[in-house]
Design an enzyme around this catalytic site. Structure first.
Site, PDB file in Angstrom:
ATOM      1  N   ARG A 217     -21.979  25.621   9.528  1.00 32.79           N
ATOM      2  CA  ARG A 217     -22.322  25.948  10.917  1.00 32.79           C
ATOM      3  C   ARG A 217     -22.076  24.736  11.774  1.00 32.79           C
ATOM      4  O   ARG A 217     -22.628  23.671  11.509  1.00 32.79           O
ATOM      5  CB  ARG A 217     -23.826  26.243  11.039  1.00 32.79           C
ATOM      6  CG  ARG A 217     -24.238  27.570  10.681  1.00 32.79           C
ATOM      7  CD  ARG A 217     -25.521  28.018  11.330  1.00 32.79           C
ATOM      8  NE  ARG A 217     -26.616  27.092  11.483  1.00 32.79           N
ATOM      9  CZ  ARG A 217     -27.741  27.409  12.086  1.00 32.79           C
ATOM     10  NH1 ARG A 217     -27.910  28.597  12.611  1.00 32.79           N
ATOM     11  NH2 ARG A 217     -28.712  26.548  12.179  1.00 32.79           N
TER      12      ARG A 217
ATOM     13  N   ASP B 197     -33.506  23.371   6.511  1.00 35.50           N
ATOM     14  CA  ASP B 197     -32.084  23.492   6.168  1.00 35.50           C
ATOM     15  C   ASP B 197     -31.974  23.667   4.650  1.00 35.50           C
ATOM     16  O   ASP B 197     -32.288  22.748   3.885  1.00 35.50           O
ATOM     17  CB  ASP B 197     -31.337  22.239   6.636  1.00 35.50           C
ATOM     18  CG  ASP B 197     -29.836  22.381   6.447  1.00 35.50           C
ATOM     19  OD1 ASP B 197     -29.101  22.297   7.435  1.00 35.50           O
ATOM     20  OD2 ASP B 197     -29.405  22.577   5.278  1.00 35.50           O
TER      21      ASP B 197
ATOM     22  N   THR C  91     -22.268  24.601  18.458  1.00 42.25           N
ATOM     23  CA  THR C  91     -21.935  25.980  18.859  1.00 42.25           C
ATOM     24  C   THR C  91     -22.586  27.031  17.949  1.00 42.25           C
ATOM     25  O   THR C  91     -22.638  28.203  18.312  1.00 42.25           O
ATOM     26  CB  THR C  91     -20.411  26.194  18.790  1.00 42.25           C
ATOM     27  OG1 THR C  91     -20.010  26.073  17.409  1.00 42.25           O
ATOM     28  CG2 THR C  91     -19.657  25.170  19.615  1.00 42.25           C
TER      29      THR C  91
ATOM     30  N   ASP D 217     -29.725  21.126   2.721  1.00 40.12           N
ATOM     31  CA  ASP D 217     -30.326  19.788   2.660  1.00 40.12           C
ATOM     32  C   ASP D 217     -31.513  19.758   1.706  1.00 40.12           C
ATOM     33  O   ASP D 217     -31.697  18.796   0.951  1.00 40.12           O
ATOM     34  CB  ASP D 217     -30.782  19.342   4.058  1.00 40.12           C
ATOM     35  CG  ASP D 217     -29.605  18.950   4.936  1.00 40.12           C
ATOM     36  OD1 ASP D 217     -28.508  18.716   4.391  1.00 40.12           O
ATOM     37  OD2 ASP D 217     -29.783  18.866   6.166  1.00 40.12           O
TER      38      ASP D 217
HETATM   39  C1  PRP Z   1     -26.614  27.415   6.277  1.00 39.02           C
HETATM   40  C2  PRP Z   1     -26.886  28.594   5.368  1.00 39.02           C
HETATM   41  C3  PRP Z   1     -25.949  29.641   5.908  1.00 39.02           C
HETATM   42  C4  PRP Z   1     -25.939  29.333   7.382  1.00 39.02           C
HETATM   43  C5  PRP Z   1     -26.800  30.346   8.073  1.00 39.02           C
HETATM   44  O1  PRP Z   1     -25.463  26.769   5.875  1.00 39.02           O
HETATM   45  O2  PRP Z   1     -26.694  28.317   4.014  1.00 39.02           O
HETATM   46  O3  PRP Z   1     -24.649  29.580   5.371  1.00 39.02           O
HETATM   47  O4  PRP Z   1     -26.490  28.033   7.545  1.00 39.02           O
HETATM   48  O5  PRP Z   1     -26.745  30.185   9.446  1.00 39.02           O
HETATM   49  P1  PRP Z   1     -26.084  31.262  10.418  1.00 39.02           P
HETATM   50  O6  PRP Z   1     -26.624  32.595   9.989  1.00 39.02           O
HETATM   51  O7  PRP Z   1     -26.577  30.855  11.784  1.00 39.02           O
HETATM   52  O8  PRP Z   1     -24.608  31.168  10.286  1.00 39.02           O
HETATM   53  P2  PRP Z   1     -24.925  25.429   6.582  1.00 39.02           P
HETATM   54  O9  PRP Z   1     -23.945  25.791   7.645  1.00 39.02           O
HETATM   55  O10 PRP Z   1     -26.089  24.588   7.007  1.00 39.02           O
HETATM   56  O11 PRP Z   1     -24.091  24.762   5.456  1.00 39.02           O
HETATM   57  P3  PRP Z   1     -24.543  24.143   4.046  1.00 39.02           P
HETATM   58  O12 PRP Z   1     -24.923  25.308   3.137  1.00 39.02           O
HETATM   59  O13 PRP Z   1     -23.313  23.449   3.603  1.00 39.02           O
HETATM   60  O14 PRP Z   1     -25.706  23.215   4.278  1.00 39.02           O
HETATM   61  N1  URA Z   2     -29.418  27.399   8.032  1.00 36.44           N
HETATM   62  C1  URA Z   2     -30.454  26.903   7.328  1.00 36.44           C
HETATM   63  O1  URA Z   2     -30.253  26.277   6.281  1.00 36.44           O
HETATM   64  N2  URA Z   2     -31.693  27.081   7.810  1.00 36.44           N
HETATM   65  C2  URA Z   2     -31.942  27.780   8.926  1.00 36.44           C
HETATM   66  O2  URA Z   2     -33.128  27.940   9.296  1.00 36.44           O
HETATM   67  C3  URA Z   2     -30.848  28.294   9.639  1.00 36.44           C
HETATM   68  C4  URA Z   2     -29.598  28.098   9.157  1.00 36.44           C
END
Ligand code: PRP
Ligand code: URA
Length: 209
Positions: free
Chosen positions: A104, A200, A108, A203
């Site tokens: 994400r 997150d 944006t 993380d």
């Molecule tokens: C997180 C999560 C989803 C996304 C959800 O991933 O694992 O993929 O956010 O958010 P959305 O519904 O608003 O798209 P992130 O983009 O943080 O990546 P990561 O898993 O690499 O930490």
């Molecule tokens: N991605 C995450 O990991 N946590 C949230 O709450 C939203 C998006």
């Protein structure tokens, strides 16, 4: 909500509470996610089609139930999807795996794709997309868009937490894709995080913050 199943099994809810707790360590978070994924996998596969095959038990011949069709595909949305994937593969070791690299954009909240690798015959298989978080749904919609472009027609989406806004957007974009989640939380905050949520997911799984 139409097309949405909330898995309210007491063990799922108990483990989820520990995961939400900010004092829970990275190691415990990862272990709990793996444990929960076994229980969620049980629910998302509950209505798989069965056929029978003839086997010999030590006592007699019988027509015994067995899964019908080609092996399942688990499609993990990187990174955090891998936390669910590991447990699901414990339960269905023969499943095929697709990896969908999406992150994400922090400003944006759009999903940015950086990797895609999937079995070539998606049209013949049930594809279960796994990602712990359904927030704005940008990532989930992009993941399913891509799988459909590559031929998938039978898709389910499995997450741990969902925001009502994300469910609304996802089910409008992909009304044919049932959603399974352990919780529908209150809302998204101004930064697009699910609240109360668990923070997150990536993380917390990998200790990157
Ligand atoms: C997180 C999560 C989803 C996304 C959800 O991933 O694992 O993929 O956010 O958010 P959305 O519904 O608003 O798209 P992130 O983009 O943080 O990546 P990561 O898993 O690499 O930490
Ligand atoms: N991605 C995450 O990991 N946590 C949230 O709450 C939203 C998006």
């Amino acid at each position: 909500m139409n097309g949405v199943t909330v898995v309210d099994h007491p063990l799922v809810q108990h483990k989820l509470t520990i995961m939400r707790d900010k004092e829970t360590s990275t190691a415990s978070f990862r272990r709990l996610l793996r444990e929960i994924s076994l229980l969620l996998c049980y629910e998302v596969t509950r209505e798989l089609d069965l056929t029978t095959r003839t086997i010999e038990t030590p006592l007699m011949t019988m027509e015994a139930p067995t899964l019908e069709g080609k092996k399942l595909v688990f499609a993990s949305v990187l990174r955090a999807g891998n936390g669910l994937l590991d447990g699901m593969l414990d339960l269905v070791p023969a499943a095929r795996v697709a990896h969908i690299g999406l992150y994400r954009d922090h400003d944006t909240l759009e999903a940015v794709e950086y990797f895609f690798k999937a079995p070539g015959d998606l049209e013949d298989r049930l594809v279960i997309v796994v990602d712990p978080m359904l927030a704005t749904a940008n990532s989930a919609i992009a993941a399913v868009d891509k799988l459909k472009q590559r031929g998938a027609t039978n898709v389910r989406f499995l997450c741990l937490l969902a925001a009502p806004e994300g469910i609304e957007r996802f089910t409008s974009a992909h009304p044919d894709v049932p959603v399974f989640t352990a919780s529908i939380d209150e809302k998204l905050n101004e930064k697009g995080y699910i609240v109360p949520g668990l923070g997150d997911a990536g993380d917390r799984m990998y200790g990157t913050k």
